[in-house]
Design a protein around this motif. Structure first.
Motif, PDB file in Angstrom:
ATOM      1  N   GLU A 128       0.824  -1.209   0.000  1.00 54.24           N
ATOM      2  CA  GLU A 128       0.000   0.000   0.000  1.00 54.24           C
ATOM      3  C   GLU A 128       0.858   1.259   0.000  1.00 54.24           C
ATOM      4  O   GLU A 128       0.536   2.250  -0.661  1.00 54.24           O
ATOM      5  N   ALA A 129       1.982   1.204   0.720  1.00 52.61           N
ATOM      6  CA  ALA A 129       2.874   2.366   0.760  1.00 52.61           C
ATOM      7  C   ALA A 129       3.467   2.644  -0.621  1.00 52.61           C
ATOM      8  O   ALA A 129       3.618   3.803  -1.027  1.00 52.61           O
ATOM      9  N   VAL A 130       3.803   1.588  -1.350  1.00 52.79           N
ATOM     10  CA  VAL A 130       4.328   1.766  -2.712  1.00 52.79           C
ATOM     11  C   VAL A 130       3.267   2.401  -3.602  1.00 52.79           C
ATOM     12  O   VAL A 130       3.549   3.324  -4.379  1.00 52.79           O
ATOM     13  N   ARG A 131       2.031   1.910  -3.488  1.00 50.40           N
ATOM     14  CA  ARG A 131       0.951   2.428  -4.330  1.00 50.40           C
ATOM     15  C   ARG A 131       0.698   3.913  -4.103  1.00 50.40           C
ATOM     16  O   ARG A 131       0.356   4.640  -5.034  1.00 50.40           O
ATOM     17  N   THR A 132       0.850   4.344  -2.875  1.00 48.60           N
ATOM     18  CA  THR A 132       0.501   5.736  -2.551  1.00 48.60           C
ATOM     19  C   THR A 132       1.681   6.684  -2.610  1.00 48.60           C
ATOM     20  O   THR A 132       1.483   7.899  -2.622  1.00 48.60           O
ATOM     21  N   SER A 133       2.910   6.132  -2.647  1.00 46.86           N
ATOM     22  CA  SER A 133       4.072   7.024  -2.563  1.00 46.86           C
ATOM     23  C   SER A 133       4.284   7.822  -3.841  1.00 46.86           C
ATOM     24  O   SER A 133       4.629   9.004  -3.803  1.00 46.86           O
ATOM     25  N   GLY A 134       4.134   7.146  -4.997  1.00 43.12           N
ATOM     26  CA  GLY A 134       4.404   7.808  -6.266  1.00 43.12           C
ATOM     27  C   GLY A 134       5.871   7.974  -6.566  1.00 43.12           C
ATOM     28  O   GLY A 134       6.234   8.482  -7.632  1.00 43.12           O
ATOM     29  N   THR A 135       6.751   7.563  -5.661  1.00 45.23           N
ATOM     30  CA  THR A 135       8.196   7.764  -5.860  1.00 45.23           C
ATOM     31  C   THR A 135       8.989   6.480  -5.686  1.00 45.23           C
ATOM     32  O   THR A 135      10.210   6.499  -5.797  1.00 45.23           O
ATOM     33  N   ALA A 136       8.314   5.362  -5.390  1.00 49.91           N
ATOM     34  CA  ALA A 136       9.024   4.125  -5.050  1.00 49.91           C
ATOM     35  C   ALA A 136       8.756   3.021  -6.059  1.00 49.91           C
ATOM     36  O   ALA A 136       8.645   1.852  -5.712  1.00 49.91           O
ATOM     37  N   GLY A 137       8.650   3.376  -7.340  1.00 48.28           N
ATOM     38  CA  GLY A 137       8.450   2.377  -8.374  1.00 48.28           C
ATOM     39  C   GLY A 137       6.986   1.981  -8.518  1.00 48.28           C
ATOM     40  O   GLY A 137       6.087   2.590  -7.940  1.00 48.28           O
ATOM     41  N   ARG A 138       6.781   0.924  -9.289  1.00 53.65           N
ATOM     42  CA  ARG A 138       5.418   0.439  -9.512  1.00 53.65           C
ATOM     43  C   ARG A 138       5.386  -1.069  -9.330  1.00 53.65           C
ATOM     44  O   ARG A 138       6.340  -1.777  -9.657  1.00 53.65           O
ATOM     45  N   LEU A 139       4.268  -1.547  -8.836  1.00 53.77           N
ATOM     46  CA  LEU A 139       4.115  -2.968  -8.577  1.00 53.77           C
ATOM     47  C   LEU A 139       3.862  -3.721  -9.872  1.00 53.77           C
ATOM     48  O   LEU A 139       3.063  -3.296 -10.712  1.00 53.77           O
ATOM     49  N   LEU A 179      10.967  -8.546  -4.316  1.00 50.75           N
ATOM     50  CA  LEU A 179      12.004  -8.469  -5.332  1.00 50.75           C
ATOM     51  C   LEU A 179      12.037  -7.064  -5.919  1.00 50.75           C
ATOM     52  O   LEU A 179      10.991  -6.514  -6.289  1.00 50.75           O
ATOM     53  N   PHE A 180      13.224  -6.485  -5.987  1.00 47.61           N
ATOM     54  CA  PHE A 180      13.439  -5.245  -6.722  1.00 47.61           C
ATOM     55  C   PHE A 180      13.827  -5.634  -8.145  1.00 47.61           C
ATOM     56  O   PHE A 180      14.930  -6.119  -8.391  1.00 47.61           O
ATOM     57  N   ASP A 181      12.916  -5.448  -9.080  1.00 45.34           N
ATOM     58  CA  ASP A 181      13.135  -5.812 -10.472  1.00 45.34           C
ATOM     59  C   ASP A 181      13.723  -4.603 -11.195  1.00 45.34           C
ATOM     60  O   ASP A 181      13.038  -3.592 -11.424  1.00 45.34           O
ATOM     61  N   LEU A 182      15.006  -4.693 -11.556  1.00 50.11           N
ATOM     62  CA  LEU A 182      15.716  -3.571 -12.168  1.00 50.11           C
ATOM     63  C   LEU A 182      15.740  -3.651 -13.691  1.00 50.11           C
ATOM     64  O   LEU A 182      16.416  -2.852 -14.345  1.00 50.11           O
ATOM     65  N   SER A 183      14.988  -4.597 -14.268  1.00 54.39           N
ATOM     66  CA  SER A 183      15.012  -4.742 -15.723  1.00 54.39           C
ATOM     67  C   SER A 183      14.523  -3.497 -16.470  1.00 54.39           C
ATOM     68  O   SER A 183      14.930  -3.282 -17.626  1.00 54.39           O
ATOM     69  N   PRO A 184      13.641  -2.630 -15.873  1.00 60.88           N
ATOM     70  CA  PRO A 184      13.292  -1.393 -16.595  1.00 60.88           C
ATOM     71  C   PRO A 184      14.445  -0.392 -16.705  1.00 60.88           C
ATOM     72  O   PRO A 184      14.341   0.575 -17.475  1.00 60.88           O
ATOM     73  N   MET A 185      15.522  -0.584 -15.957  1.00 57.88           N
ATOM     74  CA  MET A 185      16.660   0.345 -16.023  1.00 57.88           C
ATOM     75  C   MET A 185      17.523  -0.060 -17.211  1.00 57.88           C
ATOM     76  O   MET A 185      18.523  -0.759 -17.075  1.00 57.88           O
ATOM     77  N   LYS A 186      17.141   0.384 -18.397  1.00 57.41           N
ATOM     78  CA  LYS A 186      17.738  -0.077 -19.646  1.00 57.41           C
ATOM     79  C   LYS A 186      18.613   0.974 -20.326  1.00 57.41           C
ATOM     80  O   LYS A 186      18.938   0.837 -21.508  1.00 57.41           O
ATOM     81  N   ARG A 187      19.001   1.996 -19.601  1.00 61.10           N
ATOM     82  CA  ARG A 187      19.757   3.065 -20.257  1.00 61.10           C
ATOM     83  C   ARG A 187      21.238   2.698 -20.397  1.00 61.10           C
ATOM     84  O   ARG A 187      21.839   2.111 -19.496  1.00 61.10           O
ATOM     85  N   ILE A 188      21.787   3.062 -21.545  1.00 57.86           N
ATOM     86  CA  ILE A 188      23.239   3.074 -21.717  1.00 57.86           C
ATOM     87  C   ILE A 188      23.660   4.503 -21.444  1.00 57.86           C
ATOM     88  O   ILE A 188      23.348   5.420 -22.201  1.00 57.86           O
ATOM     89  N   LEU A 189      24.313   4.701 -20.321  1.00 53.45           N
ATOM     90  CA  LEU A 189      24.542   6.054 -19.812  1.00 53.45           C
ATOM     91  C   LEU A 189      25.636   6.793 -20.555  1.00 53.45           C
ATOM     92  O   LEU A 189      25.582   8.016 -20.678  1.00 53.45           O
ATOM     93  N   ALA A 190      26.630   6.071 -21.037  1.00 53.66           N
ATOM     94  CA  ALA A 190      27.728   6.735 -21.742  1.00 53.66           C
ATOM     95  C   ALA A 190      28.514   5.700 -22.517  1.00 53.66           C
ATOM     96  O   ALA A 190      28.539   4.514 -22.158  1.00 53.66           O
ATOM     97  N   ASP A 243      16.668   7.115  -7.463  1.00 54.23           N
ATOM     98  CA  ASP A 243      15.742   7.752  -6.520  1.00 54.23           C
ATOM     99  C   ASP A 243      14.617   6.798  -6.134  1.00 54.23           C
ATOM    100  O   ASP A 243      14.219   6.718  -4.961  1.00 54.23           O
ATOM    101  N   GLU A 244      14.092   6.045  -7.119  1.00 54.59           N
ATOM    102  CA  GLU A 244      13.043   5.082  -6.801  1.00 54.59           C
ATOM    103  C   GLU A 244      13.577   3.959  -5.920  1.00 54.59           C
ATOM    104  O   GLU A 244      12.883   3.502  -4.999  1.00 54.59           O
ATOM    105  N   ILE A 245      14.791   3.513  -6.177  1.00 54.60           N
ATOM    106  CA  ILE A 245      15.391   2.463  -5.345  1.00 54.60           C
ATOM    107  C   ILE A 245      15.534   2.956  -3.915  1.00 54.60           C
ATOM    108  O   ILE A 245      15.202   2.247  -2.954  1.00 54.60           O
ATOM    109  N   ARG A 246      16.021   4.182  -3.766  1.00 58.31           N
ATOM    110  CA  ARG A 246      16.219   4.745  -2.427  1.00 58.31           C
ATOM    111  C   ARG A 246      14.883   4.856  -1.688  1.00 58.31           C
ATOM    112  O   ARG A 246      14.778   4.486  -0.510  1.00 58.31           O
TER     113      ARG A 246
END
Length: 536
Positions: free
Chosen positions: A17-28, A100-111, A60-63
């Motif tokens: 519920e905290a994730v759903r309402t936070s708006g800053t901690a990712g999405r389920l 589980l923290f699913d990091l698969s959406p973090m798909k950026r090649i930063l440099a 930021d979402e991970i934190r």
């Protein structure tokens, strides 16, 4: 593996519920993805409830998500692609860890530095994505390929100390720097920045100055790695695979000496050499590839066209005493073989081997593919799709025994005899590969393949434990363990694991991130107060 202890579902509900309402901690994630993350290539003795999967896209979402988990006293386990097949897939080490923290959406090649070949990637970047990125820029660099396929995360594989056969075989060795969110929410950066948009400074030197700390984040818990800076190797003018068939099993010791000489004295740029027994070749490429040989070796020479051509003479001189046949494979010869395979009579004998040889060649040349994944379907061949293979999803039974073996003939023979004896006692074949991980050591892999049900999973686990125990006694310790066998991983060498535990406790005193992962469980008399605190 230990049975899961009771866990307060109310805390999980409050976290959701905290994730759903936070708006800053990712999405389920939805139920389908959550169920998929619970799949493994083993039918576990104590099935865990379906995990709560949180999709995260930024530091930021991970934190923020870590802060919510800490508040509810919930441990979490980060995964990237989750394709750690045969080693636990996405399953955490502790049955108590339900998030589980699913990091698969973090798909950026930063440099990416196209001159130095230095690239910074997030955890969701896969081998296939990197190949497409490089091809789109005309950048002639090789992808650090593995048998796990094009959908495998570069970050996850490197942190697990995976390896391949391209010039930098040890993939963690290619790591020049990283960033990670620690359990307290602070951000770790390597001392010498790599290629990153908001960093300046030297790239290409992994050690920095002072203590080397990046290694703390490999095969460890206590942090969520958010990027890696990797050194890529340029694609050379010529890439030539060599394949040799041993005359006799009695020539194994001399073959290993010849392999060691090629790596240390030949002057050739060889990414690595694989030596596979008949059972392994048959499981991977079919009986047609064997040609009656007890062992088949493969390797790749990289370099200038003239150097590679001259290298054939060196290889022939080294391998002629032990090889019944030696063949060289390059792109031109493959095109010729494909043409001949379409002809009558000749094609009948040639066509069964052309496709696997091309697939193996491409992978060794730094192009990711699914060729090696066919092995995981050995006990479930009808379940193997033509593409997008996923052994955990498709019901395959697979465990890996992966010890380090000295590159010395007598040691290898003792090891082979041990594996054959123990596998036979548990009703398994013994498909063995020796891969040159350095100039003095092999990483050997033995896949245990079985129908994925409770009875056969128990049999496979018993076999794996027996291999680990006897292998340790003979001096062949595994370099990597299934997530459900952390008791085996941390057995022995008390001084080492005591210090490792103290370091991990300093990083993550509350056991928030991947508790139990390459970490000894507290003694029984220390568990009661910890459990009382969790349930309070």
């Amino acid at each position: 593996m230990t049975a899961p202890t009771p866990f307060p579902d109310s805390a999980l509900g409050r976290f959701r519920e905290a994730v759903r309402t936070s708006g800053t901690a990712g999405r389920l994630a939805g139920p389908e993805r959550s169920a998929a993350r619970g799949h493994d290539t083993l039918d576990w003795p104590h099935p865990a409830a379906a995990p709560l999967v949180l999709l995260l896209e930024s530091e930021d979402e991970i934190r923020a998500a870590l802060d919510l988990a800490r508040r509810e006293k919930l441990s979490i386990h980060p995964v990237s692609s989750g394709h750690n097949w045969g080693y636990g897939t996405a399953r955490p080490a502790s049955a108590d860890t339900r998030v589980l923290f699913d990091l698969s959406p973090m798909k950026r090649i930063l440099a990416f530095d196209p001159d130095l070949g230095v690239i910074t990637v997030e955890p969701g970047v896969t081998q296939g994505q990197l190949e497409a990125y490089l091809a789109g820029r005309g950048a002639e660099f090789m992808v650090p390929t593995t048998g796990a396929g094009p959908d495998c995360s570069l970050v996850g594989n490197a942190l697990e100390r995976g390896y391949g056969m391209t010039p930098v075989a040890d993939h963690f060795q290619a790591v020049l720097g990283l960033t990670a969110v620690l359990a307290d929410g602070s951000l770790y950066r390597s001392p010498f920045p790599g290629a990153s948009p908001d960093q300046t400074g030297p790239a290409g030197y992994r050690w920095g100055s002072g203590p080397y700390l990046d290694g703390l984040f490999s095969q460890n818990g206590g942090a969520v790695v958010t990027s890696l800076t990797l050194q890529l190797m340029p694609r050379p003018a010529a890439v030539e695979m060599f394949v040799f068939w041993l005359k006799d099993d009695a020539d194994l010791e001399r073959t290993i000496a010849a392999m060691r000489g090629l790596l240390t004295r030949s002057g050739l740029s060889i990414g690595g050499i694989n030596l596979m027994n008949a059972a392994r070749v048959g499981a991977l490429a079919g009986e047609a590839a064997l040609k009656g040989a007890p062992w088949i070796g493969t390797g790749v020479v990289y370099g200038d066209t003239g150097v590679v051509r001259a290298g054939r003479k060196v290889l022939r001189r080294a391998l002629k005493p032990v090889a019944a046949r030696l063949a060289f494979v390059n792109s031109q010869r493959l095109r010729l073989a494909e043409t001949l395979a379409r002809l009558p009579f000749i094609g009948r004998s040639l066509s069964p081997v052309v496709a696997p040889v091309r697939s193996a060649y491409r992978m060794l040349a730094g192009h990711p593919g699914e060729f090696a994944l066919a092995l995981a379907y050995g006990a479930a061949p009808r379940a193997m799709p033509h593409s997008r293979r996923d052994p955990a999803r498709d019901g395959c039974g697979l465990l890996w025994y992966a010890p380090i073996v000295p590159m010395e003939g007598r040691a290898a023979r003792r090891y082979i005899d041990m594996v054959a004896r123990i596998c036979a006692a548990h009703g398994f074949a013994a498909p063995i590969t020796f891969s040159t991980l350095s100039v003095s050591a092999f990483d050997s892999t033995v896949p245990l393949l079985f129908p994925r049900d409770r009875e056969n999973s128990d049999r496979a686990l018993a076999c794996l434990r027996a291999l680990i125990a006897e292998g340790r006694r003979l001096g062949f310790p595994p370099y990597r363990f299934h997530s459900g066998l952390m008791d085996e991983a941390t057995a022995g060498n008390d001084a080492y694991w005591q210090l490792a535990g103290r370091v991990q406790s300093a990083l993550d005193p509350d056991g928030l991130i991947s508790p139990g992962r390459y970490r000894r469980r507290p003694p029984a008399d220390a568990l009661a107060p910890l459990l009382q605190e969790t349930l309070a």
